[in-house]
Write a protein that holds these residues in place. Structure first.
Motif, PDB file in Angstrom:
ATOM      1  N   THR A  52     -18.247 -13.834  24.961  1.00  0.00           N
ATOM      2  CA  THR A  52     -18.940 -14.759  25.860  1.00  0.00           C
ATOM      3  C   THR A  52     -18.543 -16.181  25.485  1.00  0.00           C
ATOM      4  N   PHE A  53     -18.050 -16.918  26.446  1.00  0.00           N
ATOM      5  CA  PHE A  53     -17.640 -18.301  26.192  1.00  0.00           C
ATOM      6  C   PHE A  53     -18.718 -19.258  26.691  1.00  0.00           C
ATOM      7  N   ASP A  54     -19.001 -20.255  25.856  1.00  0.00           N
ATOM      8  CA  ASP A  54     -19.978 -21.270  26.225  1.00  0.00           C
ATOM      9  C   ASP A  54     -19.335 -22.445  26.948  1.00  0.00           C
ATOM     10  N   ARG A  55     -18.043 -22.588  26.755  1.00  0.00           N
ATOM     11  CA  ARG A  55     -17.317 -23.714  27.345  1.00  0.00           C
ATOM     12  C   ARG A  55     -15.870 -23.300  27.567  1.00  0.00           C
ATOM     13  N   VAL A  56     -15.275 -23.737  28.670  1.00  0.00           N
ATOM     14  CA  VAL A  56     -13.881 -23.429  28.971  1.00  0.00           C
ATOM     15  C   VAL A  56     -13.177 -24.724  29.352  1.00  0.00           C
ATOM     16  N   LEU A  57     -12.119 -25.028  28.630  1.00  0.00           N
ATOM     17  CA  LEU A  57     -11.316 -26.235  28.866  1.00  0.00           C
ATOM     18  C   LEU A  57      -9.878 -25.845  29.154  1.00  0.00           C
ATOM     19  N   ALA A  58      -9.239 -26.528  30.084  1.00  0.00           N
ATOM     20  CA  ALA A  58      -7.831 -26.272  30.389  1.00  0.00           C
ATOM     21  C   ALA A  58      -7.134 -27.584  30.703  1.00  0.00           C
ATOM     22  N   ALA A  59      -5.838 -27.594  30.506  1.00  0.00           N
ATOM     23  CA  ALA A  59      -5.029 -28.703  30.997  1.00  0.00           C
ATOM     24  C   ALA A  59      -5.082 -28.696  32.525  1.00  0.00           C
ATOM     25  N   PRO A  60      -4.878 -29.846  33.167  1.00  0.00           N
ATOM     26  CA  PRO A  60      -5.045 -29.910  34.622  1.00  0.00           C
ATOM     27  C   PRO A  60      -3.904 -29.319  35.444  1.00  0.00           C
ATOM     28  N   LEU A  61      -2.797 -28.905  34.831  1.00  0.00           N
ATOM     29  CA  LEU A  61      -1.687 -28.331  35.590  1.00  0.00           C
ATOM     30  C   LEU A  61      -2.074 -26.972  36.158  1.00  0.00           C
ATOM     31  N   GLN A  62      -1.437 -26.590  37.265  1.00  0.00           N
ATOM     32  CA  GLN A  62      -1.857 -25.359  37.936  1.00  0.00           C
ATOM     33  C   GLN A  62      -1.601 -24.109  37.091  1.00  0.00           C
ATOM     34  N   ARG A  63      -0.580 -24.105  36.250  1.00  0.00           N
ATOM     35  CA  ARG A  63      -0.305 -22.916  35.435  1.00  0.00           C
ATOM     36  C   ARG A  63      -1.406 -22.663  34.401  1.00  0.00           C
ATOM     37  N   THR A  64      -1.990 -23.737  33.875  1.00  0.00           N
ATOM     38  CA  THR A  64      -3.061 -23.567  32.892  1.00  0.00           C
ATOM     39  C   THR A  64      -4.388 -23.236  33.584  1.00  0.00           C
ATOM     40  N   ARG A  65      -4.660 -23.911  34.680  1.00  0.00           N
ATOM     41  CA  ARG A  65      -5.907 -23.634  35.404  1.00  0.00           C
ATOM     42  C   ARG A  65      -5.915 -22.207  35.954  1.00  0.00           C
ATOM     43  N   ALA A  66      -4.769 -21.762  36.503  1.00  0.00           N
ATOM     44  CA  ALA A  66      -4.698 -20.399  37.057  1.00  0.00           C
ATOM     45  C   ALA A  66      -4.864 -19.353  35.967  1.00  0.00           C
ATOM     46  N   THR A  67      -4.327 -19.615  34.780  1.00  0.00           N
ATOM     47  CA  THR A  67      -4.502 -18.684  33.666  1.00  0.00           C
ATOM     48  C   THR A  67      -5.970 -18.594  33.277  1.00  0.00           C
ATOM     49  N   ALA A  68      -6.626 -19.747  33.154  1.00  0.00           N
ATOM     50  CA  ALA A  68      -8.053 -19.752  32.803  1.00  0.00           C
ATOM     51  C   ALA A  68      -8.882 -19.045  33.869  1.00  0.00           C
ATOM     52  N   GLU A  69      -8.592 -19.306  35.124  1.00  0.00           N
ATOM     53  CA  GLU A  69      -9.355 -18.690  36.209  1.00  0.00           C
ATOM     54  C   GLU A  69      -9.195 -17.173  36.211  1.00  0.00           C
ATOM     55  N   ALA A  70      -7.980 -16.688  35.904  1.00  0.00           N
ATOM     56  CA  ALA A  70      -7.761 -15.240  35.857  1.00  0.00           C
ATOM     57  C   ALA A  70      -8.492 -14.600  34.681  1.00  0.00           C
ATOM     58  N   ILE A  71      -8.545 -15.296  33.561  1.00  0.00           N
ATOM     59  CA  ILE A  71      -9.278 -14.778  32.394  1.00  0.00           C
ATOM     60  C   ILE A  71     -10.767 -14.647  32.721  1.00  0.00           C
ATOM     61  N   LEU A  72     -11.293 -15.605  33.466  1.00  0.00           N
ATOM     62  CA  LEU A  72     -12.725 -15.640  33.768  1.00  0.00           C
ATOM     63  C   LEU A  72     -13.116 -14.865  35.014  1.00  0.00           C
ATOM     64  N   ALA A  73     -12.137 -14.347  35.751  1.00  0.00           N
ATOM     65  CA  ALA A  73     -12.365 -13.847  37.110  1.00  0.00           C
ATOM     66  C   ALA A  73     -13.470 -12.801  37.208  1.00  0.00           C
ATOM     67  N   ASP A  74     -13.531 -11.868  36.283  1.00  0.00           N
ATOM     68  CA  ASP A  74     -14.488 -10.763  36.393  1.00  0.00           C
ATOM     69  C   ASP A  74     -15.732 -10.952  35.529  1.00  0.00           C
ATOM     70  N   ARG A  75     -15.986 -12.169  35.098  1.00  0.00           N
ATOM     71  CA  ARG A  75     -17.126 -12.436  34.211  1.00  0.00           C
ATOM     72  C   ARG A  75     -18.329 -12.941  34.995  1.00  0.00           C
ATOM     73  N   MET A  76     -19.440 -12.329  34.751  1.00  0.00           N
ATOM     74  CA  MET A  76     -20.679 -12.808  35.339  1.00  0.00           C
ATOM     75  C   MET A  76     -21.198 -13.977  34.507  1.00  0.00           C
ATOM     76  N   GLY A  77     -21.592 -15.036  35.161  1.00  0.00           N
ATOM     77  CA  GLY A  77     -22.177 -16.173  34.464  1.00  0.00           C
ATOM     78  C   GLY A  77     -21.223 -16.949  33.595  1.00  0.00           C
ATOM     79  N   ALA A  78     -19.915 -16.909  33.915  1.00  0.00           N
ATOM     80  CA  ALA A  78     -18.937 -17.667  33.135  1.00  0.00           C
ATOM     81  C   ALA A  78     -19.167 -19.159  33.334  1.00  0.00           C
ATOM     82  N   PRO A  79     -18.922 -19.960  32.298  1.00  0.00           N
ATOM     83  CA  PRO A  79     -19.101 -21.414  32.459  1.00  0.00           C
ATOM     84  C   PRO A  79     -18.059 -21.987  33.412  1.00  0.00           C
TER      85      PRO A  79
END
Length: 202
Positions: A52-79
């Protein structure tokens, strides 16, 4: 600065198709993930399923944001995903967008080895090391919890150089580099930082 802090540092997934000649891509080239890069991000999401992550930070480029979004995709209540400029990839100067063989022809193997072993930037690269070190140090000083960071190879290595204890631990690593779709884990316990792993893939 109290309590346990667990920081998982992920490098974004692939931005080149299999068999495509790799190029030096930095802050000025905002490439999307290719299919394999998205698969890498999903594999990371599965590997972190019990966390469970309390905070998620990514660089603003699309490759980093898309990676973070895919990691969080199936999580309920993700930050919510937040972006931070200090996590953005470096600027490769005259080598931006160039094939690896051409970069090596310009800077030489010794310069590239110094970058991967000690984060000493080759001539012409714009790294802004102090800003990156300050960003990591501010992160280490925050409260307890679990943090997911999605960034680039150029930015991630400065986590290992931001603290004297981490530098000593990182000296045993073959390289400061994170491969695409790989991650490292740093824990703060009783005020001390400990490297649990680096350049691991699911």
């Amino acid at each position: 600065m109290t309590g346990e802090l667990i920081v998982t540092i992920v490098r974004h997934g692939d931005t080149f198709e299999m068999g495509e000649p790799p190029r030096r891509i930095g802050a000025r080239t905002d490439l999307p993930l290719v299919a394999n890069g998205l698969a890498q991000a999903r594999a990371l999401g599965a590997a972190f399923a019990g966390e469970t992550f309390d905070r998620v930070l990514a660089a603003p480029l699309q490759r980093t944001r898309a990676t973070a979004e895919a990691i969080l995709a199936d999580r309920m209540g993700a930050p919510d995903l937040s972006t931070a400029d200090w996590l953005t990839e470096i600027d490769h100067g005259p080598d931006e967008g160039q094939r690896e063989e051409d970069v090596l022809a310009r800077i030489g193997h010794a310069a590239l080895d110094a970058w991967d072993s000690a984060a000493r930037a080759p001539d012409g690269w714009i790294v802004d090391a102090e800003r990156r070190l300050a960003g990591w140090r501010a992160l280490w000083a925050q409260g307890a919890g679990r943090v997911l960071i999605v960034t680039s190879n150029g930015a991630a290595r400065f986590a290992l150089l931001s603290d004297a204890g981490l530098q000593r631990q990182a000296a045993a690593l073959p390289s400061l580099k994170l491969r695409t779709g790989a991650y490292g884990t740093i824990v703060r316990e009783a005020g001390a930082l400990r490297l649990l792993g680096w350049d691991q893939r699911p």
